[in-house]
Structure formats: C-alpha cells, structure tokens
Write an enzyme that holds these catalytic residues in place. Structure first.
Site, PDB file in Angstrom:
ATOM      1  N   SER A  67       3.760  -2.135  10.305  1.00  0.00           N
ATOM      2  CA  SER A  67       5.048  -2.093  10.494  1.00  0.00           C
ATOM      3  C   SER A  67       5.676  -3.363  10.091  1.00  0.00           C
ATOM      4  CB  SER A  67       5.516  -1.662  11.834  1.00  0.00           C
ATOM      5  OG  SER A  67       5.057  -0.330  12.077  1.00  0.00           O
ATOM      6  N   LYS A 102      -0.008   4.300  -0.197  1.00  0.00           N
ATOM      7  CA  LYS A 102      -0.477   5.609   0.474  1.00  0.00           C
ATOM      8  C   LYS A 102      -0.318   6.710  -0.489  1.00  0.00           C
ATOM      9  CE  LYS A 102      -0.121   3.117   4.856  1.00  0.00           C
ATOM     10  NZ  LYS A 102       0.047   3.113   6.391  1.00  0.00           N
ATOM     11  N   GLU A 115      -5.073  -5.087  10.886  1.00  0.00           N
ATOM     12  CA  GLU A 115      -4.165  -4.108  11.196  1.00  0.00           C
ATOM     13  C   GLU A 115      -4.461  -3.326  12.344  1.00  0.00           C
ATOM     14  OE1 GLU A 115      -2.221  -2.813   7.314  1.00  0.00           O
ATOM     15  OE2 GLU A 115      -4.131  -1.902   7.153  1.00  0.00           O
ATOM     16  N   ASN A 152       0.996  -1.266   0.047  1.00  0.00           N
ATOM     17  CA  ASN A 152       0.247   0.005   0.023  1.00  0.00           C
ATOM     18  C   ASN A 152       0.739   1.276  -0.084  1.00  0.00           C
ATOM     19  OD1 ASN A 152      -1.797   2.097   0.572  1.00  0.00           O
ATOM     20  ND2 ASN A 152      -2.181   1.493   2.890  1.00  0.00           N
ATOM     21  N   HIS A 170      -9.473   0.976   5.177  1.00  0.00           N
ATOM     22  CA  HIS A 170      -8.130   1.171   5.627  1.00  0.00           C
ATOM     23  C   HIS A 170      -8.141   1.951   6.855  1.00  0.00           C
ATOM     24  CE1 HIS A 170      -4.132   2.564   6.259  1.00  0.00           C
ATOM     25  NE2 HIS A 170      -3.673   1.202   5.870  1.00  0.00           N
TER      26      HIS A 170
HETATM   27  P1  PGA Z   1       2.854   0.424   7.490  1.00  0.00           P
HETATM   28  O1  PGA Z   1       1.360   0.602   6.902  1.00  0.00           O
HETATM   29  O2  PGA Z   1       3.663  -0.901   6.885  1.00  0.00           O
HETATM   30  O3  PGA Z   1       3.788   1.655   7.044  1.00  0.00           O
HETATM   31  O4  PGA Z   1       2.767   0.261   9.192  1.00  0.00           O
HETATM   32  C1  PGA Z   1       0.674  -0.681   6.716  1.00  0.00           C
HETATM   33  C2  PGA Z   1      -0.776  -0.250   6.321  1.00  0.00           C
HETATM   34  O5  PGA Z   1      -1.382   0.911   6.456  1.00  0.00           O
HETATM   35  O6  PGA Z   1      -1.478  -0.749   5.497  1.00  0.00           O
END
Ligand code: PGA
Length: 253
Positions: A215, A11, A169, A9, A97
């Site tokens: 993470s 973002k 998540e 993702n 999300h």
């Molecule tokens: P991150 O994000 O791996 O940067 O923690 C995960 C997500 O929001 O899908």
C-alpha cells in the site's frame, strides 16, 4: 550510498492497449530526470513485456517479469525461462512475491531455485519476503523473514547476491490500504540488514537494497523512504497510474 529503487508491479492488470498507454505515460521527461537519482522499473504481465519494452523506447525505465521458472527449457507447460526473458529485453524479475507464496502456493525451496536460476541467467531478481497478519500478531515477523531469507538465499554466494534486491512486504499491508508505519517497516528492514550481515558480511549488508512494499502511495512514499534502512519501494496498485507512480518516484528521491 544505496541508490533508491522504485518498482511498479502491475500484477494481473492492464490489457494490450492500456499497458502501452501506461508505459508511455511513465516514460516521461519527469521520469528521466528522476531516474538520474533512482533506479526505476516496471513489471507488466508476461504477455505485455515486449510491447511495454517497445513503448518505453529509450527511457531509462527498466522492465522485469513478475515470475520466472528455474529450468532452462523443455516440457514445463505454461512456464517462462530466464533466457526467454533475457531474449525479449527483461532486466529484472520478482521471486517469491507474497501472492505467489500464498495464493499460488510457492515454497521457499521453489523460490530459491527460481532466484538462483534468475541470477545465473543474468537477470536481477527482487526476492520478496514478509509475514502474514497472524504471524505479526503472534510476534513471529522476524522468524518468518529469517526463514524466507535463509531458505530463499540458500546456496547463493556473496558474489551472486550483488544481483539481488530484497523487498520486505508485510502481507497484511498488500492491497489492503493498510501501510506499515515507517517505524514498523524500518524495524524489519534493520533486522533484515543485520541478518544479511550475519549471513554474509557487513559490506554486503551495507550495499544491498531493501525495498518496502504494501500500500505504498504518493502520500506515504517520502516518509517511508526517510527511514535509514528503506532503500526503495515496490508498488502495486498505485503503480497503475502514471502520474501516481511518478509522484511516488519523486517522493523516493
Ligand atoms: P500494493 O501491492 O502496493 O497494491 O499493496 C504491493 C505489492 O504486492 O508488490
């Protein structure tokens, strides 16, 4: 056996050239070899979906959108429909999300409409669920996940669920560097699978893929994936570097 599903993702990151560069980096021979054993997809910003799809070429890496609107067309300024996404070659989309829930303010009801529209429109949605830190500390994790799943999946038949992946998540683990321990993640994944067995059937619960996100990094991918109910990874920050994303895919298979 559930085939591992690793999704990146992106973002609100990258630009027109770096998104193409990242896609080209991901579409490597090593990814092709890995994707025999895992489903791999990337979720770039809407405006780069087409150029990323082109850059991925004949690679088996799928492309998805980070969100979708539930109406088919019309006066919905700023929104993107399922048919628009299908039209430009998208296979997947995210629904609910945590940043859409907690930053943008999406409700379970809205997410349910988006999920239903995505399935009807022929996309394969990933429904994201997860608790805030305060909710975990108040021992509300299972309640929150139950509410998000019951409301998010409301009105959807078992047949429709075959298009869906779930992503657990924990919000406190997203972008914070704090990963849930494999045991913490496994506990919730197992809970989700049992809940889906109650809501639908044992057969559905056995077949559905549940990703972990929050993470995920190259050095924790394998231990998370070693848990029996973790079937894939939804990766944010660490999916923005092709070599790191590939290392995560390799950790997942
Ligand atoms: P991150 O994000 O791996 O940067 O923690 C995960 C997500 O929001 O899908």
């Amino acid at each position: 056996m559930r085939k591992p599903f690793v999704a990146g993702n992106w973002k609100m990151n990258t630009d027109s050239s770096s998104s193409v560069e990242l896609a080209e980096g991901i579409a490597s021979d090593a990814t092709e070899i890995a994707s025999a054993k895992a489903t791999v997809a990337v979720f770039p910003p809407f405006v780069y979906l087409q150029s990323v799809t082109k850059a991925l070429g004949t690679s088996s890496v799928g492309v998805g959108a980070q969100d979708v609107y539930f109406e088919p067309d019309g006066a919905f300024t700023g929104e993107i429909s399922t048919s628009m996404l299908k039209d430009i070659g998208c296979t997947y989309c995210l629904c609910g999300h945590s940043e859409r829930r907690h930053v943008i303010g999406e409700t379970d009801e809205l997410i349910n409409k988006k999920l239903a529209a995505a399935i009807t429109g022929g996309l394969l949605p990933i429904l994201c669920v997860g608790e805030l830190l305060a909710e975990r500390e108040a021992s509300k994790t299972n309640d929150v996940v139950t509410r998000q799943l019951e409301n998010g999946l409301a009105g959807l038949s078992e047949a429709k669920l075959s298009a869906v992946t779930i992503a657990y998540e924990p919000v406190w683990a997203i972008g914070t560097g704090l990963t849930a321990t494999p045991q913490q993640a496994q506990e919730v994944h197992e809970f989700i699978r049992k809940l889906l067995a109650k809501m639908y059937s044992g057969e559905l619960a056995e077949g559905i893929r549940i990703q972990y996100g929050g993470s995920v990094k190259p050095d924790n991918a394998a231990e998370l994936m070693a848990q029996p109910d973790i079937d894939g990874l939804l990766v944010g920050g660490a999916s923005l570097k092709a070599d790191g994303f590939l290392a995560i895919i390799q950790g997942a298979i």
